[in-house]
Design a protein around this motif. Structure first.
Motif, PDB file in Angstrom:
ATOM      1  N   SER A 124      -9.972   8.210  46.533  1.00  0.00           N
ATOM      2  CA  SER A 124     -10.098   7.022  45.693  1.00  0.00           C
ATOM      3  C   SER A 124      -9.962   5.753  46.524  1.00  0.00           C
ATOM      4  O   SER A 124     -10.681   4.771  46.312  1.00  0.00           O
ATOM      5  N   LEU A 125      -9.037   5.767  47.481  1.00  0.00           N
ATOM      6  CA  LEU A 125      -8.871   4.611  48.365  1.00  0.00           C
ATOM      7  C   LEU A 125     -10.098   4.425  49.250  1.00  0.00           C
ATOM      8  O   LEU A 125     -10.549   3.290  49.480  1.00  0.00           O
ATOM      9  N   ILE A 126     -10.639   5.551  49.743  1.00  0.00           N
ATOM     10  CA  ILE A 126     -11.872   5.457  50.542  1.00  0.00           C
ATOM     11  C   ILE A 126     -13.007   4.896  49.690  1.00  0.00           C
ATOM     12  O   ILE A 126     -13.768   4.015  50.114  1.00  0.00           O
ATOM     13  N   GLY A 127     -13.107   5.414  48.467  1.00  0.00           N
ATOM     14  CA  GLY A 127     -14.137   4.920  47.563  1.00  0.00           C
ATOM     15  C   GLY A 127     -13.964   3.442  47.251  1.00  0.00           C
ATOM     16  O   GLY A 127     -14.941   2.695  47.170  1.00  0.00           O
ATOM     17  N   LEU A 128     -12.719   2.998  47.091  1.00  0.00           N
ATOM     18  CA  LEU A 128     -12.457   1.592  46.816  1.00  0.00           C
ATOM     19  C   LEU A 128     -12.988   0.706  47.938  1.00  0.00           C
ATOM     20  O   LEU A 128     -13.639  -0.315  47.692  1.00  0.00           O
ATOM     21  N   VAL A 129     -12.732   1.108  49.184  1.00  0.00           N
ATOM     22  CA  VAL A 129     -13.225   0.335  50.329  1.00  0.00           C
ATOM     23  C   VAL A 129     -14.748   0.288  50.328  1.00  0.00           C
ATOM     24  O   VAL A 129     -15.363  -0.767  50.553  1.00  0.00           O
ATOM     25  N   VAL A 130     -15.374   1.426  50.039  1.00  0.00           N
ATOM     26  CA  VAL A 130     -16.838   1.492  50.061  1.00  0.00           C
ATOM     27  C   VAL A 130     -17.440   0.646  48.935  1.00  0.00           C
ATOM     28  O   VAL A 130     -18.377  -0.137  49.147  1.00  0.00           O
ATOM     29  N   TYR A 131     -16.906   0.791  47.722  1.00  0.00           N
ATOM     30  CA  TYR A 131     -17.446   0.035  46.587  1.00  0.00           C
ATOM     31  C   TYR A 131     -17.257  -1.465  46.781  1.00  0.00           C
ATOM     32  O   TYR A 131     -18.175  -2.256  46.539  1.00  0.00           O
ATOM     33  N   VAL A 132     -16.059  -1.881  47.198  1.00  0.00           N
ATOM     34  CA  VAL A 132     -15.801  -3.306  47.394  1.00  0.00           C
ATOM     35  C   VAL A 132     -16.683  -3.861  48.514  1.00  0.00           C
ATOM     36  O   VAL A 132     -17.252  -4.950  48.392  1.00  0.00           O
ATOM     37  N   GLY A 133     -16.820  -3.106  49.609  1.00  0.00           N
ATOM     38  CA  GLY A 133     -17.679  -3.551  50.697  1.00  0.00           C
ATOM     39  C   GLY A 133     -19.136  -3.663  50.265  1.00  0.00           C
ATOM     40  O   GLY A 133     -19.822  -4.636  50.612  1.00  0.00           O
ATOM     41  N   TYR A 134     -19.615  -2.693  49.505  1.00  0.00           N
ATOM     42  CA  TYR A 134     -20.993  -2.701  49.001  1.00  0.00           C
ATOM     43  C   TYR A 134     -21.244  -3.932  48.126  1.00  0.00           C
ATOM     44  O   TYR A 134     -22.208  -4.679  48.328  1.00  0.00           O
ATOM     45  N   ASP A 135     -20.365  -4.150  47.153  1.00  0.00           N
ATOM     46  CA  ASP A 135     -20.541  -5.269  46.237  1.00  0.00           C
ATOM     47  C   ASP A 135     -20.432  -6.604  46.964  1.00  0.00           C
ATOM     48  O   ASP A 135     -21.219  -7.526  46.713  1.00  0.00           O
ATOM     49  N   THR A 136     -19.454  -6.715  47.856  1.00  0.00           N
ATOM     50  CA  THR A 136     -19.257  -7.976  48.570  1.00  0.00           C
ATOM     51  C   THR A 136     -20.474  -8.309  49.431  1.00  0.00           C
ATOM     52  O   THR A 136     -20.972  -9.451  49.426  1.00  0.00           O
ATOM     53  N   TYR A 137     -20.969  -7.334  50.151  1.00  0.00           N
ATOM     54  CA  TYR A 137     -22.097  -7.578  51.061  1.00  0.00           C
ATOM     55  C   TYR A 137     -23.337  -8.023  50.300  1.00  0.00           C
ATOM     56  O   TYR A 137     -23.945  -9.049  50.626  1.00  0.00           O
ATOM     57  N   PHE A 138     -23.738  -7.266  49.294  1.00  0.00           N
ATOM     58  CA  PHE A 138     -24.993  -7.574  48.600  1.00  0.00           C
ATOM     59  C   PHE A 138     -24.875  -8.829  47.736  1.00  0.00           C
ATOM     60  O   PHE A 138     -25.841  -9.591  47.607  1.00  0.00           O
ATOM     61  N   THR A 139     -23.699  -9.048  47.135  1.00  0.00           N
ATOM     62  CA  THR A 139     -23.526 -10.252  46.320  1.00  0.00           C
ATOM     63  C   THR A 139     -23.572 -11.496  47.188  1.00  0.00           C
ATOM     64  O   THR A 139     -24.181 -12.510  46.821  1.00  0.00           O
ATOM     65  N   HIS A 140     -22.941 -11.434  48.369  1.00  0.00           N
ATOM     66  CA  HIS A 140     -22.958 -12.593  49.263  1.00  0.00           C
ATOM     67  C   HIS A 140     -24.340 -12.790  49.897  1.00  0.00           C
ATOM     68  O   HIS A 140     -24.744 -13.926  50.188  1.00  0.00           O
ATOM     69  N   ARG A 141     -25.076 -11.711  50.114  1.00  0.00           N
ATOM     70  CA  ARG A 141     -26.380 -11.831  50.786  1.00  0.00           C
ATOM     71  C   ARG A 141     -27.380 -12.601  49.932  1.00  0.00           C
ATOM     72  O   ARG A 141     -27.982 -13.574  50.383  1.00  0.00           O
ATOM     73  N   ASP A 142     -27.595 -12.168  48.704  1.00  0.00           N
ATOM     74  CA  ASP A 142     -28.534 -12.893  47.837  1.00  0.00           C
ATOM     75  C   ASP A 142     -28.195 -12.768  46.355  1.00  0.00           C
ATOM     76  O   ASP A 142     -29.028 -13.061  45.505  1.00  0.00           O
ATOM     77  N   GLY A 143     -26.957 -12.330  46.049  1.00  0.00           N
ATOM     78  CA  GLY A 143     -26.543 -12.235  44.657  1.00  0.00           C
ATOM     79  C   GLY A 143     -27.001 -10.979  43.956  1.00  0.00           C
ATOM     80  O   GLY A 143     -26.767 -10.843  42.747  1.00  0.00           O
ATOM     81  N   ARG A 144     -27.602 -10.043  44.678  1.00  0.00           N
ATOM     82  CA  ARG A 144     -28.179  -8.869  44.009  1.00  0.00           C
ATOM     83  C   ARG A 144     -27.790  -7.582  44.723  1.00  0.00           C
ATOM     84  O   ARG A 144     -28.124  -7.401  45.901  1.00  0.00           O
ATOM     85  N   THR A 145     -27.097  -6.708  44.014  1.00  0.00           N
ATOM     86  CA  THR A 145     -26.927  -5.354  44.495  1.00  0.00           C
ATOM     87  C   THR A 145     -28.250  -4.613  44.292  1.00  0.00           C
ATOM     88  O   THR A 145     -29.187  -5.156  43.698  1.00  0.00           O
TER      89      THR A 145
END
Length: 220
Positions: A124-145
């Motif tokens: 769950s902790l590994i998944g948390l890092v992956v999900y947060v990293g995924y959302d942060t990267y794509f949202t900051h890049r252009d607002g779209r996952t």
């Protein structure tokens, strides 16, 4: 002596070294200055509609995303991450593992006695890092996952429609995923889904309220 020399000590008017006041010249026709600057993503002013208490706080904003599309986009993102993550975890026993005190009985009452093991907590902790990293990267890049891109949605800052910066993207991802993965997933998703349908006027989930963002539609 020639009479052509000035007698007043001042240079002649046609003296090429005489400094004259600079007069700005208008730009030539057809120059890029002839066109107005491109409009901002929203009209100027908080919420795209002027100051607080304006007649229409949604004026100037793109249409807000429909809750159904937002839920579907989130489901797509969840599958994009969870399926590979689960497959990677299989050599170590799988990401989902529960210990049960039911003694082999599968009645409904025994389901409440099941507890997550330390093994699943790690994943769950590994998944948390992956999900947060995924959302942060794509949202900051252009607002779209990837899910939002497929459904033509975009996360935007509420005040001006710009793409969220790194801090806002990270805060939004943490508020969205931390409770959902570590403590109260069903309740957390239920609260956010209800807010998507009932929050007025911006249909903000808890993550949107924390990061001051909205989800809007886009043409591409």
């Amino acid at each position: 002596m020639s009479n052509d020399q000035p007698t007043s000590g001042q240079p002649p008017e046609d003296d090429p070294f005489l400094k004259k006041p600079h007069e700005p010249q208008p730009p030539p026709s057809g120059s890029p200055y002839d066109s107005a600057p491109p409009p901002p993503p929203y009209d100027p002013g908080p919420y795209g509609g002027g100051q607080f208490g304006g007649a229409d706080p949604l004026a100037g904003m793109p249409p807000l995303a429909e809750p159904g599309k937002r839920i579907l986009a989130r489901l797509i993102d969840f599958l994009i991450i969870s399926i590979p993550l689960y497959l990677i975890s299989l050599p170590w026993g799988g990401a989902v593992e529960m210990s049960s005190n039911s003694n082999g009985n599968d009645n409904v009452g025994d389901l409440f006695a099941q507890t997550y093991s330390g093994h699943q907590l790690i994943w769950s902790l590994i998944g948390l890092v992956v999900y947060v990293g995924y959302d942060t990267y794509f949202t900051h890049r252009d607002g779209r996952t990837l899910g939002k891109r497929l459904l033509k949605l975009r996360v935007a800052m509420l005040n001006d429609g710009s793409v969220p910066d790194t801090g806002s993207s990270f805060l939004r991802a943490v508020v969205l995923w931390l409770p959902a993965l570590l403590c109260c997933p069903c309740l957390w998703w239920l609260i956010n889904i209800v807010l998507m349908f009932t929050d007025k006027p911006y249909k903000q989930g808890l993550q949107d309220k924390a990061a001051k963002t909205v989800v809007v539609t886009t043409n591409n």
